[in-house]
Design a protein around this motif. Structure first.
Motif, PDB file in Angstrom:
ATOM      1  N   VAL A 196       0.836  -1.203   0.000  1.00  0.00           N
ATOM      2  CA  VAL A 196       0.000   0.000   0.000  1.00  0.00           C
ATOM      3  C   VAL A 196       0.870   1.251   0.000  1.00  0.00           C
ATOM      4  N   VAL A 197       1.935   1.234   0.796  1.00  0.00           N
ATOM      5  CA  VAL A 197       2.839   2.389   0.843  1.00  0.00           C
ATOM      6  C   VAL A 197       3.460   2.644  -0.530  1.00  0.00           C
ATOM      7  N   LEU A 198       3.848   1.566  -1.211  1.00  0.00           N
ATOM      8  CA  LEU A 198       4.455   1.705  -2.533  1.00  0.00           C
ATOM      9  C   LEU A 198       3.465   2.320  -3.525  1.00  0.00           C
ATOM     10  N   LYS A 199       2.253   1.802  -3.531  1.00  0.00           N
ATOM     11  CA  LYS A 199       1.250   2.328  -4.466  1.00  0.00           C
ATOM     12  C   LYS A 199       0.858   3.759  -4.110  1.00  0.00           C
ATOM     13  N   LEU A 200       0.822   4.029  -2.807  1.00  0.00           N
ATOM     14  CA  LEU A 200       0.525   5.399  -2.379  1.00  0.00           C
ATOM     15  C   LEU A 200       1.620   6.353  -2.825  1.00  0.00           C
ATOM     16  N   SER A 201       2.867   5.915  -2.759  1.00  0.00           N
ATOM     17  CA  SER A 201       3.978   6.770  -3.203  1.00  0.00           C
ATOM     18  C   SER A 201       3.877   7.065  -4.695  1.00  0.00           C
ATOM     19  N   HIS A 202       3.417   6.064  -5.465  1.00  0.00           N
ATOM     20  CA  HIS A 202       3.228   6.287  -6.900  1.00  0.00           C
ATOM     21  C   HIS A 202       2.143   7.331  -7.143  1.00  0.00           C
ATOM     22  N   LEU A 203       1.071   7.257  -6.362  1.00  0.00           N
ATOM     23  CA  LEU A 203       0.002   8.246  -6.503  1.00  0.00           C
ATOM     24  C   LEU A 203       0.487   9.644  -6.138  1.00  0.00           C
ATOM     25  N   LEU A 204       1.250   9.726  -5.048  1.00  0.00           N
ATOM     26  CA  LEU A 204       1.768  11.034  -4.633  1.00  0.00           C
ATOM     27  C   LEU A 204       2.724  11.608  -5.667  1.00  0.00           C
ATOM     28  N   ASP A 205       3.577  10.759  -6.193  1.00  0.00           N
ATOM     29  CA  ASP A 205       4.503  11.213  -7.229  1.00  0.00           C
ATOM     30  C   ASP A 205       3.739  11.720  -8.447  1.00  0.00           C
ATOM     31  N   TYR A 206       2.692  11.018  -8.786  1.00  0.00           N
ATOM     32  CA  TYR A 206       1.847  11.416  -9.922  1.00  0.00           C
ATOM     33  C   TYR A 206       1.182  12.768  -9.668  1.00  0.00           C
TER      34      TYR A 206
END
Length: 369
Positions: A196-206
């Protein structure tokens, strides 16, 4: 910048004024030279009366128009115009009497046409004010052009500011939902927390970096839609079935960032969040005839009596609808279908092909999440 824009630009004011007077001198010399059958005589008449015409022009441009016309003091404008017109008529006549008549009109009858003859002064005033009217017309056109251009730039800046504001309001939806999911998983000491943290980081980066542009590759938007679906799947587990299909080539298409994500988020938030049993969300994205068609359908709880307005009242959908108005004007179509057991939106927007094709990119396949 075109030649006309340069001519009207304040940066080229001196050049535009010089060009105006040069054009006037050439035109007037040819006109008077033809009348007198002597172009040198015509040129001398232009040169002798030029100071009066220049004074009248700049008096009108930089005093009468700003002080009276722009201020809408029309009675004062009329009185000042009439007085100055007679004054400049006499001044023009004085220059002709002093410098032109003794050389070129030696048989001139001063008694029949005295210097203070009002009719002759008005006649000379009409000649002077042909030039004044031409210069004033250019001045007003220039002013109108600058005002319109400033208004367009201001409108564009306002539009960009509103788009950034609306886009910025969409971000908390993702953060709120994903952080809630992460919090619940950490309480359970779930090994899925790291994912979840990894996918959340992708969303934040986006959201923080990729979205600071007008258009973004469609494939990136799709990737984040898949991230969001997988994050939400952690919350609902096996009681939620999500299908996501993409039809068409997404390698060269571009869309405004965060255009489709709010519709997907809305399906989770206002649709299946109240379901206690199995629920479904169906997302179909189709690219056809330079048009993007997004269909998002979700199930509704049996006891869900919320009207259509409740589904469309959320900040995310309100903002994305406003963004659609600003970005596409009337070139998009958004339909909402509120049925007894399902809720569905269908969005159609034109596509932009400005990105280079991605080599060896795997096509997006229909997936069951």
């Amino acid at each position: 910048m075109t030649a006309i824009q340069k001519f009207l630009s304040p940066r080229y004011r001196l050049l535009s004024h010089m060009t105006f007077w040069l054009v006037y001198m050439v035109y007037a010399t040819l006109l008077y030279g033809t009348i007198h059958d002597d172009y040198w005589q015509g040129f001398m008449e232009v040169i002798i009366t030029l100071p009066v015409k220049m004074t009248a022009v700049y008096f009108t441009l930089y005093y009468l128009i700003p002080r009276f016309l722009y201020a809408r003091k029309y009675p004062g404008l009329i009185l000042m115009f009439m007085a100055s017109a007679i004054l400049f008529g006499y001044a023009d006549r004085l220059m002709m009497h002093t410098f032109y008549v003794p050389i070129y009109l030696k048989d001139y009858d001063y008694q029949k046409y005295p210097l203070m003859d009002l009719a002759k002064a008005v006649q000379r005033s009409s000649v002077v004010y042909l030039v004044v009217f031409a210069a004033s017309a250019i001045k007003l056109v220039k002013q109108n052009y600058q005002t319109e251009r400033f208004s367009q730039e201001l409108g564009k800046e306002k539009l960009n500011a509103e788009l950034k504001f609306l886009k910025g309001q969409i971000h908390p939806h993702f953060l709120f939902n994903t952080l809630n999911t992460l919090y619940a998983l950490t309480l359970q000491n779930s090994p899925k927390s790291s994912e979840v943290v990894l996918k959340l980081s992708h969303l934040l980066d986006y959201m923080l970096y990729d979205c600071n542009v007008e258009l973004i590759p469609l494939r990136k938007e799709i990737q984040q839609m898949q991230n969001l679906i997988e994050l939400e799947q952690f919350r609902y587990g096996n009681r939620l079935e999500v299908s996501f299909s993409v039809t068409g080539d997404v390698s060269i298409q571009q869309v405004p960032p965060l255009l489709m994500l709010p519709f997907v988020e809305n399906a989770f938030k206002h649709g299946v969040s109240k379901e206690v049993e199995e629920a479904f969300i169906s997302i179909d994205l189709t690219l056809k005839d330079q048009q993007l068609i997004l269909r998002v359908e979700n199930s509704k709880a049996e006891d869900d009596s919320q009207p259509e307005a409740e589904y469309t009242k959320g900040i995310g959908l309100k903002n994305v609808s406003r963004r659609l108005d600003l970005l596409y004007d009337n070139q998009y179509d958004l339909q909402v279908f509120d049925e007894e057991e399902t809720f569905m939106i269908v969005l159609k927007v034109p596509l932009s092909e400005t990105e280079k094709p991605v080599v060896n990119q795997a096509p997006v396949q229909t997936s069951q999440v």
